[in-house]
Write an enzyme that holds these catalytic residues in place. Structure first.
Site, PDB file in Angstrom:
ATOM      1  N   ASN A 194       0.865  -1.186   0.000  1.00 35.50           N
ATOM      2  CA  ASN A 194       0.000   0.000   0.000  1.00 35.50           C
ATOM      3  C   ASN A 194       0.898   1.232   0.000  1.00 35.50           C
ATOM      4  O   ASN A 194       1.514   1.545   1.007  1.00 35.50           O
ATOM      5  CB  ASN A 194      -0.881  -0.044   1.266  1.00 35.50           C
ATOM      6  N   TRP A 195       0.955   1.895  -1.155  1.00 36.28           N
ATOM      7  CA  TRP A 195       1.867   3.030  -1.278  1.00 36.28           C
ATOM      8  C   TRP A 195       1.310   4.304  -0.644  1.00 36.28           C
ATOM      9  O   TRP A 195       2.005   5.317  -0.589  1.00 36.28           O
ATOM     10  CB  TRP A 195       2.202   3.283  -2.756  1.00 36.28           C
ATOM     11  N   LYS A 196       0.042   4.264  -0.265  1.00 36.85           N
ATOM     12  CA  LYS A 196      -0.616   5.437   0.350  1.00 36.85           C
ATOM     13  C   LYS A 196      -0.411   6.673  -0.532  1.00 36.85           C
ATOM     14  O   LYS A 196      -0.386   6.546  -1.751  1.00 36.85           O
ATOM     15  CB  LYS A 196      -0.091   5.641   1.776  1.00 36.85           C
ATOM     16  N   HIS A 205      -9.323   0.845   5.169  1.00 35.36           N
ATOM     17  CA  HIS A 205      -8.038   1.033   5.846  1.00 35.36           C
ATOM     18  C   HIS A 205      -8.231   1.940   7.063  1.00 35.36           C
ATOM     19  O   HIS A 205      -9.041   2.873   7.026  1.00 35.36           O
ATOM     20  CB  HIS A 205      -7.029   1.651   4.870  1.00 35.36           C
ATOM     21  N   GLU A 220      -6.586   4.320   8.182  1.00 31.43           N
ATOM     22  CA  GLU A 220      -6.395   5.752   7.927  1.00 31.43           C
ATOM     23  C   GLU A 220      -7.656   6.367   7.341  1.00 31.43           C
ATOM     24  O   GLU A 220      -7.966   7.530   7.591  1.00 31.43           O
ATOM     25  CB  GLU A 220      -5.172   5.972   7.018  1.00 31.43           C
ATOM     26  N   GLU A 238      -5.114  -5.423  10.595  1.00 29.67           N
ATOM     27  CA  GLU A 238      -4.095  -4.400  10.820  1.00 29.67           C
ATOM     28  C   GLU A 238      -4.360  -3.684  12.145  1.00 29.67           C
ATOM     29  O   GLU A 238      -5.154  -2.739  12.191  1.00 29.67           O
ATOM     30  CB  GLU A 238      -4.132  -3.372   9.694  1.00 29.67           C
ATOM     31  N   GLY A 288       2.619   1.903  10.815  1.00 25.03           N
ATOM     32  CA  GLY A 288       3.553   3.020  10.672  1.00 25.03           C
ATOM     33  C   GLY A 288       4.264   3.397  11.961  1.00 25.03           C
ATOM     34  O   GLY A 288       4.906   4.440  12.040  1.00 25.03           O
ATOM     35  N   SER A 309       3.662  -2.475  10.259  1.00 21.27           N
ATOM     36  CA  SER A 309       5.125  -2.473  10.393  1.00 21.27           C
ATOM     37  C   SER A 309       5.769  -3.801  10.005  1.00 21.27           C
ATOM     38  O   SER A 309       6.676  -4.278  10.678  1.00 21.27           O
ATOM     39  CB  SER A 309       5.519  -2.058  11.819  1.00 21.27           C
ATOM     40  N   GLY A 339       2.924  -1.288   4.306  1.00 21.15           N
ATOM     41  CA  GLY A 339       2.928   0.153   4.021  1.00 21.15           C
ATOM     42  C   GLY A 339       4.341   0.619   3.725  1.00 21.15           C
ATOM     43  O   GLY A 339       4.868   0.459   2.627  1.00 21.15           O
ATOM     44  N   GLY A 340       4.993   1.171   4.746  1.00 26.14           N
ATOM     45  CA  GLY A 340       6.313   1.793   4.597  1.00 26.14           C
ATOM     46  C   GLY A 340       7.320   0.953   3.820  1.00 26.14           C
ATOM     47  O   GLY A 340       7.999   1.466   2.915  1.00 26.14           O
TER      48      GLY A 340
HETATM   49  C1  PEP Z   1      -0.645  -0.104   6.218  1.00 26.95           C
HETATM   50  O1  PEP Z   1      -0.864   1.074   6.181  1.00 26.95           O
HETATM   51  O2  PEP Z   1      -1.446  -0.884   5.662  1.00 26.95           O
HETATM   52  C2  PEP Z   1       0.539  -0.566   6.902  1.00 26.95           C
HETATM   53  C3  PEP Z   1       0.554  -1.780   7.331  1.00 26.95           C
HETATM   54  O3  PEP Z   1       1.560   0.333   7.089  1.00 26.95           O
HETATM   55  P1  PEP Z   1       3.018   0.036   7.705  1.00 26.95           P
HETATM   56  O4  PEP Z   1       3.511  -1.225   7.055  1.00 26.95           O
HETATM   57  O5  PEP Z   1       3.832   1.238   7.319  1.00 26.95           O
HETATM   58  O6  PEP Z   1       2.844  -0.105   9.163  1.00 26.95           O
END
Ligand code: PEP
Length: 253
Positions: free
Chosen positions: A10-12, A96, A98, A168, A174, A214, A235-236
């Site tokens: 997920n590049w957000k 999600h 967010e 999640e 994050g 993470s 994500g990251g």
């Molecule tokens: C996400 O936003 O779906 C996620 C898991 O982010 P991160 O891996 O950065 O925690």
């Protein structure tokens, strides 16, 4: 394993078109020979079509990060399911945390989006997870139960076959704090039990449940070793080809 592992990035709100194309090229190269894992990337809306073109001939799937449930009309700023299908999306991430946290997404709106996506043949990555205070108050399972029931309300077994659940925990997104493999497994098992209760044993066995929060090349193997963890939503670490491809190649770690 009965369920094919599924790793999605997920590049957000990251990557211009140029940057997205560069990362896509790097990923195609790095993941060229990976056959036993399904891989998807979810660039921002602006990069979807160019990335789709770049992905031709690759087994990496294209995903988007949200959609609106109406087919068309006066909904300024929104994008419809068919528009996303047209630009090559195979999957859509829905619910999600967010979106729930910053954009007022509720179980009810998540449910409407899921139905609209499945109706046009988009597969869904349905995100759920508790906040830190909910976990600390011992509400993890009741929150997960509410989100699963609310998000899947009115859907039949046939439709759920095109859906992946991403667990999640909000406190792990994050933050660099990953759930331990045991903490994640406990909730994944609970999610599968919910699916068994709402649908059937067979469906509960077939639906893939990803972990997100993470995920890194260092912790993926321990997570994937758990019985009910079938992949990851990243994500990251999905923003760099090096880290994302190492996560996809978790078996070699
Ligand atoms: C996400 O936003 O779906 C996620 C898991 O982010 P991160 O891996 O950065 O925690």
């Amino acid at each position: 394993m009965r369920r094919l592992p599924f790793i999605a990035g997920n590049w957000k709100m990251n990557k211009t078109v140029e940057e997205a194309l560069l990362l896509t090229r790097e990923l195609k190269e790095a993941l060229n020979e990976v056959k036993d894992v399904e891989v998807a990337i979810a660039p921002p809306f602006t990069a979807l079509y160019p990335v789709f073109q770049e992905l031709k001939g690759s087994s990496i799937r294209l995903a988007c990060q949200n959609l609106f449930w109406e087919e068309k009309g006066a909904y300024t700023g929104e994008v419809s399911p068919l528009m996303l299908k047209e630009v090559g999306c195979r999957y859509v991430i829905i619910g999600h945390s967010e979106r729930r946290q910053y954009f007022g997404e509720t179980d009810e709106t998540v449910n409407r989006r899921i139905k609209a996506a499945l109706k046009v043949g988009l597969k869904v990555i349905f995100c759920i997870g508790e906040t830190l205070s909910e976990r600390e108050n011992g509400e993890t399972f009741s929150v997960i139960e509410r989100q699963v029931k609310g998000g899947l309300q009115g859907l039949g077994e046939k439709e759920i076959e095109d859906l992946v659940i991403a667990y999640e925990p909000v406190w792990a997104i994050g933050t660099g704090k990953t759930a331990t493999p045991q903490q994640a497994q406990e909730v994944h098992r609970f999610i599968r039990a919910q699916l068994r209760q709402l649908f059937s044993d067979g469906l509960a066995e077939d639906v893939r449940v990803q972990y997100g929060g993470s995920v890194t090349p260092e912790n993926i193997k321990g997570l994937m070793a758990q019985e009910d963890i079938d992949g990851a939503l990243v994500g990251g670490a999905s923003l760099k080809a090096e880290s994302f491809s190492r996560i996809v190649r978790f078996r070699e770690m």
